[in-house]
Write a protein that holds these residues in place. Structure first.
Motif, PDB file in Angstrom:
ATOM      1  N   SER A   1       0.563  -1.083  -0.085  1.00 31.90           N
ATOM      2  CA  SER A   1      -0.165   0.568   0.282  1.00 31.90           C
ATOM      3  C   SER A   1       0.796   1.385   0.260  1.00 31.90           C
ATOM      4  O   SER A   1       0.656   2.150  -0.508  1.00 31.90           O
ATOM      5  CB  SER A   1      -0.977   0.077   1.259  1.00 31.90           C
TER       6      SER A   1
ATOM      7  N   TYR B   1      -9.660  -7.719  -4.504  1.00 32.00           N
ATOM      8  CA  TYR B   1      -9.672  -6.800  -4.472  1.00 32.00           C
ATOM      9  C   TYR B   1     -10.986  -6.530  -3.275  1.00 32.00           C
ATOM     10  O   TYR B   1     -11.782  -5.122  -3.221  1.00 32.00           O
ATOM     11  CB  TYR B   1      -8.912  -5.577  -5.471  1.00 32.00           C
TER      12      TYR B   1
ATOM     13  N   HIS C   1     -11.954  -7.069  -0.108  1.00 35.27           N
ATOM     14  CA  HIS C   1     -10.658  -6.359   0.325  1.00 35.27           C
ATOM     15  C   HIS C   1     -11.925  -5.421   0.779  1.00 35.27           C
ATOM     16  O   HIS C   1     -11.660  -4.472   2.027  1.00 35.27           O
ATOM     17  CB  HIS C   1      -9.537  -5.881   0.112  1.00 35.27           C
TER      18      HIS C   1
ATOM     19  N   ARG D   1     -10.758   0.010  -8.137  1.00 33.41           N
ATOM     20  CA  ARG D   1      -9.664  -0.713  -8.260  1.00 33.41           C
ATOM     21  C   ARG D   1     -10.346  -1.981  -8.740  1.00 33.41           C
ATOM     22  O   ARG D   1     -10.125  -2.841 -10.426  1.00 33.41           O
ATOM     23  CB  ARG D   1      -8.230  -0.833  -7.096  1.00 33.41           C
ATOM     24  N   SER D   2     -11.298  -2.663  -7.944  1.00 33.41           N
ATOM     25  CA  SER D   2     -11.248  -3.784  -8.665  1.00 33.41           C
ATOM     26  C   SER D   2     -12.261  -3.531  -9.466  1.00 33.41           C
ATOM     27  O   SER D   2     -12.516  -4.121 -10.788  1.00 33.41           O
ATOM     28  CB  SER D   2     -12.238  -4.211  -7.151  1.00 33.41           C
TER      29      SER D   2
ATOM     30  N   TYR E   1     -10.477   0.619  -3.102  1.00 36.94           N
ATOM     31  CA  TYR E   1     -10.469  -1.056  -3.685  1.00 36.94           C
ATOM     32  C   TYR E   1     -11.694  -0.973  -4.162  1.00 36.94           C
ATOM     33  O   TYR E   1     -11.667  -2.361  -4.748  1.00 36.94           O
ATOM     34  CB  TYR E   1      -9.977  -1.890  -2.401  1.00 36.94           C
TER      35      TYR E   1
ATOM     36  N   GLU F   1      -0.786 -10.273  -6.066  1.00 35.37           N
ATOM     37  CA  GLU F   1      -0.318  -8.699  -6.143  1.00 35.37           C
ATOM     38  C   GLU F   1       0.972  -8.577  -7.082  1.00 35.37           C
ATOM     39  O   GLU F   1       1.555  -7.482  -7.459  1.00 35.37           O
ATOM     40  CB  GLU F   1      -0.484  -7.446  -5.247  1.00 35.37           C
TER      41      GLU F   1
ATOM     42  N   MET G   1      -4.677 -12.079  -1.872  1.00 40.03           N
ATOM     43  CA  MET G   1      -4.664 -10.784  -2.160  1.00 40.03           C
ATOM     44  C   MET G   1      -2.577 -10.721  -2.281  1.00 40.03           C
ATOM     45  O   MET G   1      -2.060 -10.138  -3.264  1.00 40.03           O
ATOM     46  CB  MET G   1      -5.392  -9.659  -1.614  1.00 40.03           C
TER      47      MET G   1
END
Length: 362
Positions: free
Chosen positions: A17, A79, A82, A101-102, A98, A67, A63
């Motif tokens: 992160s 994601y 998460h 992002r997904s 997130y 990544e 996860m």
């Protein structure tokens, strides 16, 4: 041991992160992608049966590993998962980040099912954050996409988030319609979990439409996951409370309390105390003290789940009024109404105002 390995995965995720992912990442092999899928399913299993530590470990392990490689549907799913995990920690900005992002990965890969699944999980975040209108919007979009792909289970999960948001927003008719649809779908496909989780919303929104025998029959089914068991027991306790079976309702909630701690137990105990003749001083004092402890316990829990705050404060107000503590009762009523207005929960505000009006005229 589990705490140690979880700590290591938390540190890895913190590094990812803060420092970001590598610009050049290799492509994943089918075996690696299968491993991440298994970790995801294991986290789902732990979510319903083993608790937070086991769930977090399985989730972060999959996860963090995913990544290290190029974007895959499995990473997008991690994601999306998460986001609800972050919402439990009240990290809502990270949860929304997130989710986005997904969704970006899903859109780039033209994954219709994936977009629906991500939107449904994003709705979980908005429900936890008490953004009910946004939860309804995201869940509705997710339901449309998941329906198109024929995934009944994920569709029902998305529909449940929408039903819960409808309930919190005071739109009881729509909440009951969704809950009824979920229950029938669960019965049709033989899914006891889905058939059970819908009953608590349905019972609270439209108790007169729901056959008490149906709730009773569902409550005796042995369920392996804590969530559907607790929600079914909550619905059954409401049936018992409406039938003035106060001791039975208390026993039902206490049996499920380790899995679902809510203000419902305080409601039952407070009703018991109010129905106790005042000449039975010792019994009354014992019951009202138990109700007060349960209400304060519910209030502590509600601070992490704000949608329950109006109910918890209302119970404290009712208990204070039974104890003759007038100033405390008015103070708790005001807190309940303020919380309901801040969270845009009109029915909760109406209930507290109604109780306050009755109390003020006594």
């Amino acid at each position: 041991y589990q705490c140690h390995v979880l700590s290591f995965q938390v540190l890895l995720q913190a590094r990812n992160s803060l420092c970001g992912l590598r610009l050049k990442r290799p492509a994943a092999t089918p075996i690696q992608r299968l491993r991440w899928t298994l970790y995801s399913r294991l986290a789902h299993t732990y979510w319903f049966s083993r608790g937070a530590i086991w769930t977090l470990y399985a989730h972060l392990k999959g996860m963090n590993d995913a990544e290290r490689y190029q974007d895959t549907p499995e990473l997008a799913k991690s994601y999306s998962e998460h986001a609800p995990v972050c919402s439990l920690l009240k990290c809502f900005s990270r949860a929304e980040s997130y989710s986005l992002r997904s969704l970006a990965i899903r859109v780039a890969q033209h994954d219709t099912w994936g977009q629906g699944q991500t939107l449904a999980y994003a709705a979980v975040v908005q429900l936890a954050a008490t953004n009910f209108s946004e939860c309804i919007r995201l869940a509705s979009e997710g339901i449309e996409l998941l329906d198109r792909t024929g995934d009944v289970w994920e569709t029902n999960m998305a529909r449940y988030q929408r039903a819960a948001a409808f309930y919190r927003a005071g739109r009881f008719r729509e909440a009951a319609a969704d809950a009824k649809h979920i229950h029938r779908s669960g019965v049709d496909v033989g899914d006891d979990q889905v058939a059970g989780i819908s009953l608590d919303v349905w019972m609270r929104c439209a108790p007169n439409q729901l056959n008490p025998e149906l709730v009773a029959s569902q409550s005796i089914i042995e369920r392996t996951d804590a969530q559907s068991h607790a929600q079914t027991q909550l619905a059954f306790a409401i049936v018992q409370l409406r039938a003035s079976q106060l001791l039975e309702a208390e026993n039902t909630l206490r049996e499920a309390i380790a899995r679902c701690k809510k203000a419902g137990l305080a409601t039952v105990l407070r009703t018991q105390a109010s129905s106790t003749p005042r000449y039975q001083v010792r019994i009354f004092q014992e019951r009202i003290s138990r109700a007060r402890r349960a209400a304060f316990s519910a209030l502590r829990i509600a601070k992490s789940f704000p949608a329950d705050l109006p109910h918890a404060f209302r119970e404290l107000a009712l208990i204070a009024s039974l104890r003759g503590q007038i100033a405390d009762a008015f103070r708790y009523y005001r807190r309940s109404i303020q919380c309901a207005e801040q969270l845009n929960c009109p029915m909760q505000s109406w209930e507290s105002l109604n109780f306050l009006s009755d109390y003020a005229t006594e």
